[in-house]
Design an enzyme around this catalytic site. Structure first.
Site, PDB file in Angstrom:
ATOM      1  N   GLU A  49       0.823  -1.215   0.000  1.00 15.70           N
ATOM      2  CA  GLU A  49       0.000   0.000   0.000  1.00 15.70           C
ATOM      3  C   GLU A  49       0.856   1.264   0.000  1.00 15.70           C
ATOM      4  OE1 GLU A  49       0.425  -0.757   4.468  1.00 15.70           O
ATOM      5  OE2 GLU A  49       0.386  -1.916   2.601  1.00 15.70           O
TER       6      GLU A  49
ATOM      7  N   HIS B 134      -0.598 -11.163   6.163  1.00 17.23           N
ATOM      8  CA  HIS B 134      -1.882 -11.350   6.833  1.00 17.23           C
ATOM      9  C   HIS B 134      -2.501 -12.720   6.581  1.00 17.23           C
ATOM     10  CE1 HIS B 134      -1.388  -6.908   6.738  1.00 17.23           C
ATOM     11  NE2 HIS B 134      -1.855  -7.019   7.968  1.00 17.23           N
TER      12      HIS B 134
ATOM     13  N   ASP C 268      -4.692  -2.792   8.242  1.00 11.50           N
ATOM     14  CA  ASP C 268      -3.773  -1.677   8.472  1.00 11.50           C
ATOM     15  C   ASP C 268      -3.610  -0.746   7.280  1.00 11.50           C
ATOM     16  OD1 ASP C 268      -2.486  -3.522   6.918  1.00 11.50           O
ATOM     17  OD2 ASP C 268      -0.651  -3.605   8.112  1.00 11.50           O
TER      18      ASP C 268
ATOM     19  N   GLU D 285      -7.928  -6.066  13.294  1.00  8.68           N
ATOM     20  CA  GLU D 285      -6.687  -6.820  13.119  1.00  8.68           C
ATOM     21  C   GLU D 285      -6.110  -7.212  14.479  1.00  8.68           C
ATOM     22  OE1 GLU D 285      -2.338  -6.242  10.925  1.00  8.68           O
ATOM     23  OE2 GLU D 285      -4.033  -4.974  10.375  1.00  8.68           O
TER      24      GLU D 285
END
Length: 252
Positions: free
Chosen positions: A121, A142, A151, A241
């Site tokens: 990202e 993840h 996140d 998360e």
């Protein structure tokens, strides 16, 4: 132009600046391809703040080292993330990185110099995104750890590539190549591997030559929606998360 002290302050971030004000920030571990650590997570928002406050920076190139942008992570180095106080530190830092990257008063050119399967990202949040033909994109940590991707990946990939593509990528843990990323609208240009950084630097120099106020205000204009999505979605996503991280610890 003198070298600021932050150039040598951060363990996993290397800096270099051209005479015309183009700063390069490169992720690394001991001078080689980067392994993302808790120290990187802590240092990155501080580094971005230093970059923003340094008036000698006119544009930024964000890239990795060698043939990898980032494709490995030291999960243990993040600490006992199932503990609320530890996770709140991670959550605060994670949000700060994304906000500060989007809010830098200078244009940012992202260069994917190879696999970007950890914190891809960061590249998607840059203003212009160049990819080596060897670059790949995805989310390794993840799905591998069994922790919700809250996140920023979920927000940024959905915003840039679309909901269906974001769901496929984050559910499966699979990767896409640079050509697919370009087709999805994630990458602006795909270039030969050994030309990726040079092309990114060329573009950054073009942007750095534009008037200072234009560079700063154009940045705000074009990133307003993304910044709003980050502020809305990341605190909630990281809370979820953290719950999945705590659940994993409870099961052990």
């Amino acid at each position: 132009m003198t070298q600021p002290d932050y150039f040598t302050r951060f363990e996993n971030l290397a800096f270099d600046r051209t005479d015309d004000g183009v700063l390069t920030m490169r992720f690394h571990t001991d001078g080689g391809p980067a392994t993302f650590t808790g120290q990187t997570h802590e240092d990155l928002p501080k580094a971005l703040e230093e970059i923003a406050l340094d008036a000698d920076n006119r544009a930024l190139v964000l890239t990795g080292t060698g043939d990898v942008f980032m494709d490995s992570i030291d999960g243990d180095s993040l600490g006992e993330i199932f503990r609320p106080a530890v996770w709140e530190k991670i959550r605060t830092e994670g949000l700060a990185v994304l906000q500060r990257l989007l809010s830098l008063p200078i244009p940012v050119v992202g260069v994917a110099n190879g696999p970007a399967t950890v914190h891809s990202e960061y590249l998607l949040l840059t203003d212009i995104h160049i990819a080596s033909e060897r670059a790949t994109y995805g989310d390794f940590p993840h799905p591998a750890f069994g922790i919700t991707a809250g996140d920023g990946l979920q927000v940024v990939w959905e915003e840039i590539a679309g909901t269906a593509r974001a769901k496929w990528l984050l559910w499966t843990g699979d990767t896409i190549d640079a050509a697919t990323a370009e087709r999805w609208g994630v990458v602006n240009e795909v270039v030969e591997h050994d030309q990726a950084y040079a092309r990114g630097l060329e573009l950054a120099r073009t942007l750095a030559a534009k008037p200072r106020l234009y560079r700063s205000l154009q940045k705000q204009t074009l990133n307003q929606k993304l910044l709003r999505r980050i502020v809305e979605g990341v605190p909630f996503g990281m809370a979820l998360e953290g719950l999945t991280a705590a659940d994993l610890a409870y099961q052990q």
